[in-house]
Design a protein around this motif. Sequence first.
Motif, PDB file in Angstrom:
ATOM      1  N   GLY A 169       0.695  -1.200   0.191  1.00 53.70           N
ATOM      2  CA  GLY A 169       0.027  -0.069  -0.017  1.00 53.70           C
ATOM      3  C   GLY A 169       0.743   1.273  -0.174  1.00 53.70           C
ATOM      4  O   GLY A 169       0.516   2.286  -0.825  1.00 53.70           O
ATOM      5  N   LEU A 170       1.879   1.579   0.675  1.00 54.14           N
ATOM      6  CA  LEU A 170       2.640   2.560   0.884  1.00 54.14           C
ATOM      7  C   LEU A 170       3.551   2.653  -0.439  1.00 54.14           C
ATOM      8  O   LEU A 170       3.483   3.787  -0.892  1.00 54.14           O
ATOM      9  CB  LEU A 170       3.860   2.257   2.143  1.00 54.14           C
ATOM     10  N   VAL A 171       3.933   1.820  -0.886  1.00 50.90           N
ATOM     11  CA  VAL A 171       4.466   1.969  -2.346  1.00 50.90           C
ATOM     12  C   VAL A 171       3.762   2.234  -3.362  1.00 50.90           C
ATOM     13  O   VAL A 171       3.952   3.286  -4.088  1.00 50.90           O
ATOM     14  CB  VAL A 171       5.462   0.428  -2.665  1.00 50.90           C
ATOM     15  N   LEU A 172       2.289   1.726  -3.333  1.00 55.82           N
ATOM     16  CA  LEU A 172       1.537   2.118  -4.474  1.00 55.82           C
ATOM     17  C   LEU A 172       0.836   3.530  -4.321  1.00 55.82           C
ATOM     18  O   LEU A 172       0.719   4.287  -5.134  1.00 55.82           O
ATOM     19  CB  LEU A 172       0.285   1.205  -4.289  1.00 55.82           C
ATOM     20  N   THR A 173       1.068   3.899  -3.010  1.00 61.14           N
ATOM     21  CA  THR A 173       0.326   5.336  -2.677  1.00 61.14           C
ATOM     22  C   THR A 173       1.527   6.302  -3.527  1.00 61.14           C
ATOM     23  O   THR A 173       1.004   7.239  -3.985  1.00 61.14           O
ATOM     24  CB  THR A 173       0.509   5.443  -1.225  1.00 61.14           C
ATOM     25  N   GLY A 174       2.870   5.984  -2.955  1.00 66.03           N
ATOM     26  CA  GLY A 174       3.907   7.115  -3.840  1.00 66.03           C
ATOM     27  C   GLY A 174       3.751   6.717  -5.372  1.00 66.03           C
ATOM     28  O   GLY A 174       3.821   7.828  -5.906  1.00 66.03           O
ATOM     29  N   TYR A 175       3.393   5.732  -5.836  1.00 65.26           N
ATOM     30  CA  TYR A 175       3.247   5.181  -7.114  1.00 65.26           C
ATOM     31  C   TYR A 175       2.181   6.601  -7.695  1.00 65.26           C
ATOM     32  O   TYR A 175       2.525   7.122  -8.808  1.00 65.26           O
ATOM     33  CB  TYR A 175       3.173   3.962  -7.501  1.00 65.26           C
ATOM     34  N   ALA A 176       0.984   6.349  -7.007  1.00 66.56           N
ATOM     35  CA  ALA A 176      -0.138   7.051  -7.561  1.00 66.56           C
ATOM     36  C   ALA A 176       0.095   8.523  -7.469  1.00 66.56           C
ATOM     37  O   ALA A 176      -0.148   9.355  -8.285  1.00 66.56           O
ATOM     38  CB  ALA A 176      -1.211   6.572  -6.832  1.00 66.56           C
ATOM     39  N   ALA A 177       1.000   8.878  -6.428  1.00 68.54           N
ATOM     40  CA  ALA A 177       1.093  10.359  -6.142  1.00 68.54           C
ATOM     41  C   ALA A 177       1.994  11.006  -7.190  1.00 68.54           C
ATOM     42  O   ALA A 177       1.801  12.014  -7.336  1.00 68.54           O
ATOM     43  CB  ALA A 177       1.832  10.348  -4.633  1.00 68.54           C
ATOM     44  N   VAL A 178       2.989  10.091  -7.764  1.00 63.00           N
ATOM     45  CA  VAL A 178       3.998  10.818  -8.616  1.00 63.00           C
ATOM     46  C   VAL A 178       3.514  10.495 -10.186  1.00 63.00           C
ATOM     47  O   VAL A 178       3.665  11.241 -11.014  1.00 63.00           O
ATOM     48  CB  VAL A 178       5.411  10.107  -8.592  1.00 63.00           C
ATOM     49  N   VAL A 179       2.779   9.262 -10.385  1.00 71.69           N
ATOM     50  CA  VAL A 179       2.450   9.075 -11.728  1.00 71.69           C
ATOM     51  C   VAL A 179       0.853   9.414 -11.889  1.00 71.69           C
ATOM     52  O   VAL A 179       0.062   8.940 -11.476  1.00 71.69           O
ATOM     53  CB  VAL A 179       2.465   7.695 -12.158  1.00 71.69           C
ATOM     54  N   THR A 180       0.667  10.934 -12.500  1.00 70.71           N
ATOM     55  CA  THR A 180      -0.728  11.004 -12.785  1.00 70.71           C
ATOM     56  C   THR A 180      -1.578  10.486 -13.222  1.00 70.71           C
ATOM     57  O   THR A 180      -2.622   9.976 -12.894  1.00 70.71           O
ATOM     58  CB  THR A 180      -0.840  12.448 -13.362  1.00 70.71           C
ATOM     59  N   LYS A 181      -1.243   9.616 -14.463  1.00 72.78           N
ATOM     60  CA  LYS A 181      -2.225   8.641 -15.095  1.00 72.78           C
ATOM     61  C   LYS A 181      -2.446   7.465 -14.350  1.00 72.78           C
ATOM     62  O   LYS A 181      -3.532   7.077 -14.634  1.00 72.78           O
ATOM     63  CB  LYS A 181      -1.628   8.073 -16.356  1.00 72.78           C
ATOM     64  N   ALA A 182      -1.788   6.975 -13.375  1.00 76.76           N
ATOM     65  CA  ALA A 182      -2.073   6.011 -12.697  1.00 76.76           C
ATOM     66  C   ALA A 182      -3.341   6.023 -11.974  1.00 76.76           C
ATOM     67  O   ALA A 182      -3.997   5.308 -11.305  1.00 76.76           O
ATOM     68  CB  ALA A 182      -0.879   5.674 -11.704  1.00 76.76           C
ATOM     69  N   GLU A 183      -3.870   7.493 -11.400  1.00 75.53           N
ATOM     70  CA  GLU A 183      -4.861   7.624 -10.504  1.00 75.53           C
ATOM     71  C   GLU A 183      -6.012   7.481 -11.604  1.00 75.53           C
ATOM     72  O   GLU A 183      -7.330   7.689 -10.885  1.00 75.53           O
ATOM     73  CB  GLU A 183      -4.978   9.282 -10.231  1.00 75.53           C
ATOM     74  N   GLY A 184      -6.025   7.030 -12.876  1.00 77.37           N
ATOM     75  CA  GLY A 184      -7.200   6.895 -13.586  1.00 77.37           C
ATOM     76  C   GLY A 184      -7.628   8.053 -14.366  1.00 77.37           C
ATOM     77  O   GLY A 184      -6.535   9.177 -14.578  1.00 77.37           O
ATOM     78  N   SER A 185      -8.611   8.420 -15.014  1.00 76.99           N
ATOM     79  CA  SER A 185      -8.953   9.588 -15.714  1.00 76.99           C
ATOM     80  C   SER A 185     -10.398  10.185 -15.492  1.00 76.99           C
ATOM     81  O   SER A 185     -11.329   9.393 -14.902  1.00 76.99           O
ATOM     82  CB  SER A 185      -8.842   9.212 -17.351  1.00 76.99           C
ATOM     83  N   TYR A 186     -10.741  11.440 -16.004  1.00 73.78           N
ATOM     84  CA  TYR A 186     -11.989  12.025 -15.584  1.00 73.78           C
ATOM     85  C   TYR A 186     -12.289  12.789 -17.152  1.00 73.78           C
ATOM     86  O   TYR A 186     -11.712  12.987 -17.789  1.00 73.78           O
ATOM     87  CB  TYR A 186     -11.871  12.922 -14.578  1.00 73.78           C
ATOM     88  N   PHE A 187     -13.767  12.913 -17.085  1.00 76.02           N
ATOM     89  CA  PHE A 187     -14.325  13.571 -18.325  1.00 76.02           C
ATOM     90  C   PHE A 187     -14.373  15.110 -17.978  1.00 76.02           C
ATOM     91  O   PHE A 187     -15.054  15.280 -17.253  1.00 76.02           O
ATOM     92  CB  PHE A 187     -15.473  12.836 -18.673  1.00 76.02           C
ATOM     93  N   SER A 188     -13.653  15.825 -18.904  1.00 74.11           N
ATOM     94  CA  SER A 188     -13.783  17.106 -18.538  1.00 74.11           C
ATOM     95  C   SER A 188     -14.878  17.924 -19.298  1.00 74.11           C
ATOM     96  O   SER A 188     -15.093  19.052 -18.951  1.00 74.11           O
ATOM     97  CB  SER A 188     -12.413  17.759 -19.158  1.00 74.11           C
ATOM     98  N   GLY A 189     -15.967  17.323 -19.975  1.00 72.57           N
ATOM     99  CA  GLY A 189     -16.913  17.873 -20.461  1.00 72.57           C
ATOM    100  C   GLY A 189     -16.671  17.781 -22.327  1.00 72.57           C
ATOM    101  O   GLY A 189     -17.585  17.681 -22.716  1.00 72.57           O
ATOM    102  N   SER A 190     -15.475  17.601 -22.548  1.00 72.91           N
ATOM    103  CA  SER A 190     -15.119  17.491 -24.015  1.00 72.91           C
ATOM    104  C   SER A 190     -14.152  16.231 -24.127  1.00 72.91           C
ATOM    105  O   SER A 190     -13.976  15.486 -25.167  1.00 72.91           O
ATOM    106  CB  SER A 190     -14.462  18.650 -24.485  1.00 72.91           C
ATOM    107  N   SER A 191     -13.226  15.763 -23.362  1.00 70.05           N
ATOM    108  CA  SER A 191     -12.423  14.683 -23.555  1.00 70.05           C
ATOM    109  C   SER A 191     -11.882  14.252 -22.037  1.00 70.05           C
ATOM    110  O   SER A 191     -12.240  14.513 -21.262  1.00 70.05           O
ATOM    111  CB  SER A 191     -11.269  15.312 -24.125  1.00 70.05           C
ATOM    112  N   TRP A 192     -11.201  12.885 -22.195  1.00 74.91           N
ATOM    113  CA  TRP A 192     -10.881  12.237 -20.970  1.00 74.91           C
ATOM    114  C   TRP A 192      -9.454  12.819 -20.529  1.00 74.91           C
ATOM    115  O   TRP A 192      -8.568  12.788 -21.407  1.00 74.91           O
ATOM    116  CB  TRP A 192     -10.990  10.779 -21.220  1.00 74.91           C
ATOM    117  N   GLN A 193      -9.430  13.350 -19.471  1.00 70.76           N
ATOM    118  CA  GLN A 193      -7.950  13.733 -18.967  1.00 70.76           C
ATOM    119  C   GLN A 193      -7.732  12.847 -17.805  1.00 70.76           C
ATOM    120  O   GLN A 193      -8.239  12.354 -16.945  1.00 70.76           O
ATOM    121  CB  GLN A 193      -8.285  15.105 -18.225  1.00 70.76           C
TER     122      GLN A 193
END
Lengths: 505, 323
Positions: A90-114
Amino acid sequence: MTLAQFSLGGLVLLPLLAAAVMIVLPHLWRRILGVVFGVLTAGLTVPVIAQVSASNLPELVLGGFEAPLGIHLRGDGLAAVFLGVTALVGLVLTGYAAVVTKAEGSYFSGSSWQPGNPGFWPLWLGCWSGLNAVYLSGDLFNLYVGLELVGLTAVALVALGGRSSWEAALRYLFIAVLGSLLFLAGVGLLVSVTGTLDIEQTREALEQLDDQAAPLLALVLITLGLGMKIALLPMHRWLVPAHSAAPSAVSPILSGLVIKAALVVLLRTWLWAVPLVQGSQWLAWLLGALGAAAVLVGSVLALRQTRLKPLVAYSTVAQIGYWFLAFPLLPTDNNDDALAAGAFHAVVSLAAGHAIAKAGLFAAAGLLKDRCGTDEIDALRGAGVHQPALILAMGMCAVGLIGLPISLGFTGKWQLTTAAVAAGHWWLVVVIAAGTLLTAGYLLRGIAPLLLAPAEQPEDAPAAGPVTQRIRLGEAAVILLGLATIGTGLLGAWLADLLEVGAWW
Amino acid sequence: MISPIDITLGLAVLAVAGLSLIPRSRLVFTMGFLALGIVITMVWLRLDSLDVALAEAAIGTGLLSALMVWLAIRSPEPPGAGGMQSSPRLPWLRPVIGAIAGSGLTMVMAAVWLRVDQQLPAWRQSVDQQLPDTGVEHPITGVLLAFRAYDTLLESAILMLTAAAVLALCRGGGLSTPGTHRLGVHQTSSPMPPVPSALPWAARLLAPALVLLGLWLLFAGSADSGGAFQSGAVLAAAFILLRTSQVSLGTATEHWLRPVLVGGVVIFILAGLLGPVLGLPWLSWEPGWAFVVVLIVEVLLTAGIAAGLYTLFLTLENPEGVR
């Protein structure tokens, strides 16, 4: 109240508090708070493991209300091992998600997926809290609530992967809820004959019971429900789309940790709450047979994949099979404690080793997919040339999954083989050997092309992004997990000592 | 032993459940589900489980139906026009297997259930003994907020995280622009479907009554049936009704939805931390001030549950737009 007792409650409630507070914060603060509380939660496991390591069993009576009225939290050996593994991964993956933005998934901004969904943080901390709740719980209904917390946040985390992951997430939701309901039905049946929800008291009440029909039916229902949640073949079909469509930081959480929560509940039920049910031998053998089928079929299906993440997901299906191979060796009517203990140690070592190695492999696969825009193995040819350290780390994780020394995977397979030979079940040895060869085959098929010279790329192939500083930091997470895969292999003896604390025998 | 009413109710459950599975239209299906909820609520009342009946009526039937009605109006035809296609070669195979498996399962369950020597729960006596220490009078509230407060806390966290999950699937991950903490639920600005003119009028008339009912369920809970979950569901229903009848709640929603959503869980955990601060186990409260703590926690939990359920309704729209 001792520090260890404080930690038992804090391990569940502090990440939950962080998850709640994060919901009202902006994205950057969620990341900071996530890292802070990740470190704090991992730190709280230390007093518990230290106590268990000194052969004490920390126990907390919540609210001061003794069972059967209230709920007990027990930090026994099984809990301590999985708390430790979860803290590390969990600790390693927390660090991983904190530095790699794409690892947190994506959201729809109204026109495209970010890239970078801010919802990742509360859901992940909530999931961590649920995992700890499941490991520590000494109460059957509370186990159900903990499983629900884990299952619901896991489904939501899958759905963060964007439009393409929603169908897989919905399917996972149905399975997770159905599995929980079957577990709850089994618990309801147990309560109706024992009058208590506390696991220790359930065991005592069942030992005085003459008619074993109800506990047996309850065991069948619980095993079926948890089998769905663990994705034991043939109930594995939901796992592959869910684990491969999930964002890069979520797949390792799901494959490494979430299915282990259901495994811990299954072990708690089989060994602590409802042991020694007459007539349950056939169920153990059925699980063993399904486990053998999972090892073979899962490995063959993994060999046939053309994409990296589904390959790693099918590898999880195959590895799940090993844990169930040990079930026929667990005591159901013959009280051979040494044999049972060996089989139990094997399951725990294999599952703990798998948690670390698979988290590393999935994190690496996600990193490659995010950079290159695809996880087709053919398109990834030569991708490892720019990231040699990543490939080295993937190799170390593969050592753990194949079960080569030194790794917990090796320890587990050794213990399982020893127990199988002692019980005279030679066919288990054959399955383990065949599974090991197949594992080596599919992992080679997945990892080796990364080092080959790149093939002719079609014109419309997505261009691979450059290796940025953040991706280098993400690699560090995979390297840590790879090193941990090898390093934990030295802890086999200590693990056996831990598991003695609060064991059922 | 078995009265005709029980048999009628049991048959009614089966009949309504069967009927609500047949239609292909989502609207008819939803109506069937509503009727099923009402019959099941009556079953719980026959079993003298007033608390369960209230929860079933408020959450199971009331709120879930609101979500389903919304879906039925938004897209009346299920995708793929029916979904469950029978296999072309052996159309009878699936029903036959289903019937055999279902009847086999029923028989095994019934056989075991009838053989079982049922035990009364072992905690009955201790509930009565320890209830005075908890600050509440109704045993069910005592179990929920004192003896098994930990379960209730985790359950409320599940609802809170469900709301967090649906917010994360909104545009912008639930935040209005990247980098801010402002709530951004794009659905609040999209218009609701037109409704008959009598509905806004009726909603304005009904809303105060619903709020009053919700508060009564909340405060009666310490001495009688009712409590945070039922009360929260009724309050959420009031909000849904107001929103459906196009009463503007946008600004209040934007500022208050998430603080209210998390407030109950945060205060519950902080109250649980009082125990360790005073050297007691987690979630322990001294009998002297237990009542105050339980009351504050229950009021905030109710608000959080109402906010969570309302969030589920608010975010029903697909972030990519209607397809």
